[in-house]
Motif scaffolding. Structure first.
Motif, mmCIF file in Angstrom:
data_model
loop_
_atom_site.group_PDB
_atom_site.id
_atom_site.type_symbol
_atom_site.label_atom_id
_atom_site.label_comp_id
_atom_site.label_asym_id
_atom_site.label_seq_id
_atom_site.Cartn_x
_atom_site.Cartn_y
_atom_site.Cartn_z
ATOM 1 N N ASP A 75 0.905 -1.106 0.097
ATOM 2 C CA ASP A 75 -0.185 -0.105 0.001
ATOM 3 C C ASP A 75 0.888 1.241 -0.017
ATOM 4 O O ASP A 75 1.963 1.382 0.563
ATOM 5 C CB ASP A 75 -0.740 -0.096 1.570
ATOM 6 N N PHE A 99 -1.872 -9.891 -2.772
ATOM 7 C CA PHE A 99 -2.491 -9.388 -4.042
ATOM 8 C C PHE A 99 -3.219 -8.221 -3.392
ATOM 9 O O PHE A 99 -4.257 -8.433 -2.574
ATOM 10 C CB PHE A 99 -3.299 -10.244 -4.551
ATOM 11 N N PHE A 122 -5.328 -9.814 -0.625
ATOM 12 C CA PHE A 122 -5.578 -11.350 -0.890
ATOM 13 C C PHE A 122 -4.097 -12.152 -0.551
ATOM 14 O O PHE A 122 -3.311 -11.781 -1.257
ATOM 15 C CB PHE A 122 -6.212 -11.783 -2.116
ATOM 16 N N PHE A 128 -1.898 -15.443 -1.471
ATOM 17 C CA PHE A 128 -1.734 -16.490 -2.498
ATOM 18 C C PHE A 128 -0.463 -17.220 -2.300
ATOM 19 O O PHE A 128 0.403 -16.711 -1.782
ATOM 20 C CB PHE A 128 -1.935 -15.956 -3.931
ATOM 21 N N TYR A 165 4.301 -8.947 -4.412
ATOM 22 C CA TYR A 165 3.099 -7.890 -4.321
ATOM 23 C C TYR A 165 2.670 -7.895 -5.850
ATOM 24 O O TYR A 165 3.122 -7.493 -6.726
ATOM 25 C CB TYR A 165 3.338 -6.697 -3.893
ATOM 26 N N PHE A 166 1.398 -8.344 -5.879
ATOM 27 C CA PHE A 166 0.621 -8.147 -7.225
ATOM 28 C C PHE A 166 -0.610 -7.226 -6.991
ATOM 29 O O PHE A 166 -1.000 -6.858 -5.787
ATOM 30 C CB PHE A 166 0.033 -9.391 -7.621
ATOM 31 N N SER A 167 -0.991 -6.449 -7.722
ATOM 32 C CA SER A 167 -2.282 -5.626 -7.631
ATOM 33 C C SER A 167 -3.157 -5.541 -9.069
ATOM 34 O O SER A 167 -2.616 -6.203 -10.269
ATOM 35 C CB SER A 167 -1.797 -4.177 -7.596
ATOM 36 N N GLY A 168 -4.261 -5.382 -8.958
ATOM 37 C CA GLY A 168 -5.210 -5.588 -10.033
ATOM 38 C C GLY A 168 -6.733 -5.612 -9.449
ATOM 39 O O GLY A 168 -6.965 -4.645 -8.557
ATOM 40 N N PHE A 169 -7.417 -6.551 -10.155
ATOM 41 C CA PHE A 169 -8.752 -6.658 -9.536
ATOM 42 C C PHE A 169 -9.204 -7.968 -9.153
ATOM 43 O O PHE A 169 -8.784 -9.049 -9.798
ATOM 44 C CB PHE A 169 -9.747 -6.164 -10.791
ATOM 45 N N CYS A 170 -9.815 -7.978 -7.827
ATOM 46 C CA CYS A 170 -10.178 -9.454 -7.383
ATOM 47 C C CYS A 170 -11.363 -9.750 -8.303
ATOM 48 O O CYS A 170 -12.103 -9.090 -9.285
ATOM 49 C CB CYS A 170 -10.709 -9.556 -6.072
ATOM 50 N N PRO A 171 -11.796 -11.229 -8.244
ATOM 51 C CA PRO A 171 -12.936 -11.858 -9.325
ATOM 52 C C PRO A 171 -14.286 -10.815 -9.095
ATOM 53 O O PRO A 171 -14.984 -10.392 -10.075
ATOM 54 C CB PRO A 171 -13.013 -13.078 -8.685
ATOM 55 N N LYS A 224 -13.445 -7.133 -10.779
ATOM 56 C CA LYS A 224 -13.310 -7.316 -12.260
ATOM 57 C C LYS A 224 -14.321 -7.164 -12.932
ATOM 58 O O LYS A 224 -14.634 -6.636 -14.179
ATOM 59 C CB LYS A 224 -12.325 -8.119 -12.515
#
Lengths: 134, 134
Positions: free
Chosen positions: B75, B91, B100, B102, B123-129, B132
DNA sequence: TTCATTGCAAAAGTTTTGCACGTGC
DNA sequence: GCACGTGCAAAACTTTTGCAATGAA
């Protein structure tokens, strides 16, 4: 990257190509030493003694938001910045405190198959070849 | 983890098993939601209104230093903490801001063969199910 | 008993905000 | 010319420090 190319890049992201933005981006891409806010500020002061810290914060934040630079959070003390946005890892040596880049060939993960991954950051720490001998 | 086990763990790391340390560690291990300093502080206030922020900083810093907890720097705003120190990735969803966990099955890298790696953070970032779809 | 740890208050450090002025397009 | 961006000063926020009192071993 030439100044003209940097200008074009900014304009294609709907950013004005101000001298400050160009200078900061140029500094980052020509100094892949992962500098922090203070180092960028000290460099910018040399170019123009009127530079404000606010501008450094503004520019770095907007460039990061737009994905033109990376914020590297491997250090507890400070966020560092990197103009190289290709996928690569960062290794922090606990001996000399330097940050080393490395290649990521492959990552296998379980549990985020249904996620939409936009960024991948990888931070390792330990000792570089020189420091591990001591 | 029982209180007795936590006490033993602290003592084996030459830490005194103070009620504050035990409560903070217990809170982290029972709330794998990656809380930050403020959340830990607010929880501790409920247990004992005299708790000081200084103690939270002290305890989290020393536990992290000793490797008993992880500091998660995914963050931009704040450092989060995690009592699960086994190798795993984080994530961050840009939609709901949740973190999240993983599994990391395998990582192949080039360029740090001669380095001595102590920690690996991913560390990944993006959108969770859920996010998205929107 | 002893010394690490706590809690408090103040200091130091970092980042953001509000706003007038300047400048890229 | 207009809106975006800059620079300044102050505010807000975060983290550290110094120190007296406490309590774990």
């Amino acid at each position: 990257m030439t100044e003209t190319q940097i200008q074009k890049m900014f304009r294609s992201h709907s950013y004005r190509a101000t001298p400050q933005r160009i200078a900061i981006y140029k500094y980052l891409s020509e100094h892949p030493t992962h500098p922090d806010v203070e180092e960028v500020y000290q460099f910018m002061l040399k170019e123009n003694p009127n530079t404000s810290r606010t501008t450094i914060y503004n520019v770095l934040k907007s460039l990061e938001k737009e994905g033109l630079i990376l914020a590297i959070k491997i250090d507890n003390e400070r966020i560092r910045y990197d103009a190289d946005t290709k996928l690569h890892g960062h290794f922090r040596c606990n001996g000399c405190n330097k940050i080393f880049d490395f290649l990521i060939d492959d990552i296998k993960c379980t549990g985020i198959d249904d996620f939409e991954t936009k960024t991948k950051d990888m931070y390792f720490s330990g000792f570089c070849p020189k420091c591990k001998q001591k």
